[in-house]
Design a protein around this motif. Structure first.
Motif, PDB file in Angstrom:
ATOM      1  N   VAL A 139       8.568  80.293  18.490  1.00  0.00           N
ATOM      2  CA  VAL A 139       7.829  80.619  17.255  1.00  0.00           C
ATOM      3  C   VAL A 139       6.955  79.480  16.752  1.00  0.00           C
ATOM      4  O   VAL A 139       6.311  79.614  15.714  1.00  0.00           O
ATOM      5  CB  VAL A 139       8.805  81.038  16.126  1.00  0.00           C
ATOM      6  N   HIS A 140       6.899  78.367  17.496  1.00  0.00           N
ATOM      7  CA  HIS A 140       6.204  77.198  16.949  1.00  0.00           C
ATOM      8  C   HIS A 140       4.727  77.454  16.671  1.00  0.00           C
ATOM      9  O   HIS A 140       4.143  76.854  15.767  1.00  0.00           O
ATOM     10  CB  HIS A 140       6.358  75.988  17.885  1.00  0.00           C
ATOM     11  N   GLY A 141       4.121  78.362  17.432  1.00  0.00           N
ATOM     12  CA  GLY A 141       2.720  78.682  17.167  1.00  0.00           C
ATOM     13  C   GLY A 141       2.540  79.580  15.965  1.00  0.00           C
ATOM     14  O   GLY A 141       1.598  79.422  15.171  1.00  0.00           O
ATOM     15  N   GLU A 142       3.445  80.518  15.809  1.00  0.00           N
ATOM     16  CA  GLU A 142       3.374  81.479  14.707  1.00  0.00           C
ATOM     17  C   GLU A 142       3.835  80.872  13.380  1.00  0.00           C
ATOM     18  O   GLU A 142       3.276  81.151  12.317  1.00  0.00           O
ATOM     19  CB  GLU A 142       4.246  82.686  15.049  1.00  0.00           C
ATOM     20  N   TYR A 143       4.857  80.038  13.456  1.00  0.00           N
ATOM     21  CA  TYR A 143       5.391  79.386  12.255  1.00  0.00           C
ATOM     22  C   TYR A 143       5.503  77.884  12.521  1.00  0.00           C
ATOM     23  O   TYR A 143       6.585  77.367  12.800  1.00  0.00           O
ATOM     24  CB  TYR A 143       6.771  79.964  11.907  1.00  0.00           C
ATOM     25  N   PRO A 144       4.390  77.169  12.441  1.00  0.00           N
ATOM     26  CA  PRO A 144       4.397  75.750  12.800  1.00  0.00           C
ATOM     27  C   PRO A 144       5.185  74.873  11.829  1.00  0.00           C
ATOM     28  O   PRO A 144       5.610  73.775  12.199  1.00  0.00           O
ATOM     29  CB  PRO A 144       2.914  75.373  12.800  1.00  0.00           C
ATOM     30  N   ARG A 169      13.889  71.561  12.431  1.00  0.00           N
ATOM     31  CA  ARG A 169      12.712  71.562  11.550  1.00  0.00           C
ATOM     32  C   ARG A 169      11.456  71.432  12.391  1.00  0.00           C
ATOM     33  O   ARG A 169      11.291  70.473  13.152  1.00  0.00           O
ATOM     34  CB  ARG A 169      12.775  70.424  10.541  1.00  0.00           C
ATOM     35  N   LEU A 170      10.597  72.421  12.274  1.00  0.00           N
ATOM     36  CA  LEU A 170       9.289  72.379  12.925  1.00  0.00           C
ATOM     37  C   LEU A 170       8.264  71.793  11.965  1.00  0.00           C
ATOM     38  O   LEU A 170       8.172  72.210  10.809  1.00  0.00           O
ATOM     39  CB  LEU A 170       8.851  73.788  13.331  1.00  0.00           C
ATOM     40  N   ALA A 171       7.519  70.841  12.439  1.00  0.00           N
ATOM     41  CA  ALA A 171       6.444  70.231  11.650  1.00  0.00           C
ATOM     42  C   ALA A 171       5.191  70.196  12.517  1.00  0.00           C
ATOM     43  O   ALA A 171       5.187  69.543  13.559  1.00  0.00           O
ATOM     44  CB  ALA A 171       6.824  68.823  11.200  1.00  0.00           C
TER      45      ALA A 171
END
Length: 212
Positions: free
Chosen positions: A63-68, A121-123
């Motif tokens: 999901v890192h692209g959709e919810y960065p 945590r995605l940043a």
């Protein structure tokens, strides 16, 4: 910032919604047997936390692209009971026969539900921080009649949940009490999740939906 729940569990989703969070739901597809096989003689706590971390990281990658900018929460649970050969670790029964044997063994006794969580945590689309931990809760099981057990098994509920029981569903009729965190037994510990979010610099109140 959104919270992404790396689980298809309706019970975990319900707990988060009741606690003011409307998560994005994504299923990890992690091969749990492969993760477990890669560990060398893990303790139950090690096993559930490693499984939770594997699920959280897999979903974070998806999901890192959709919810960065998000936090991904992975969960795993298993029950530890006293069996004929000592302490036994019990996952999802999977079949009626195993669920029946499990209930016949644990009715009138106690078990410890071990719940492992991991938060990522995605940043900017990159996993910046990871925290993981475990929560243990003692479950006191009631005695169950043959008729009740047949009906419970026929419902299908105990087949695909850790330990073969629920607290928030039909299984709640057959649990005399717990010593610990009820949300952990349902599937996602709110106190543990809050602590882990704090470790990665996120306040749970910032994840509450506007209607909370």
């Amino acid at each position: 910032m959104r919270l992404v729940l790396a689980s298809a569990s309706p019970a975990r989703l319900a707990v988060l919604r009741a606690a003011g969070v409307e998560p994005v739901v994504r299923v990890s597809g992690v091969d749990e047997d492969a993760v477990a096989a890669a560990l060398t003689d893990p303790s139950p706590a090690d096993l559930v936390t490693e499984l939770a971390k594997a699920k959280a990281l897999a979903v974070a990658d998806a999901v890192h692209g959709e919810y960065p900018d998000a936090v991904v929460v992975g969960c795993d649970s298993m029950l530890i009971t006293d069996g004929p050969t000592g302490r036994e670790v019990v996952g999802k029964p999977g079949t009626v026969e195993r669920a029946r044997d499990r209930w016949l063994a644990m009715a009138g006794g106690t078990g410890e539900l071990i719940t492992g969580h991991a938060v990522v945590r995605l940043a900017g689309g990159t996993p910046a921080k990871v925290a993981q931990g475990v929560e243990g809760t003692v479950v006191r099981f009631g005695r169950i009649t043959a008729h009740e057990l047949d009906a419970y098994l026929a419902s299908g509920e105990p087949l695909n949940v850790a330990g073969g029981f629920t607290l928030d569903g039909l299984g709640g009729w057959f649990v005399d009490g717990i010593d610990g965190d009820p949300s952990s037994v349902i599937g996602i510990s709110l106190p543990l999740t809050r602590r882990l979010l704090g470790e990665i610099g996120v306040s749970v109140v910032d994840l509450w939906s506007r209607g909370a």
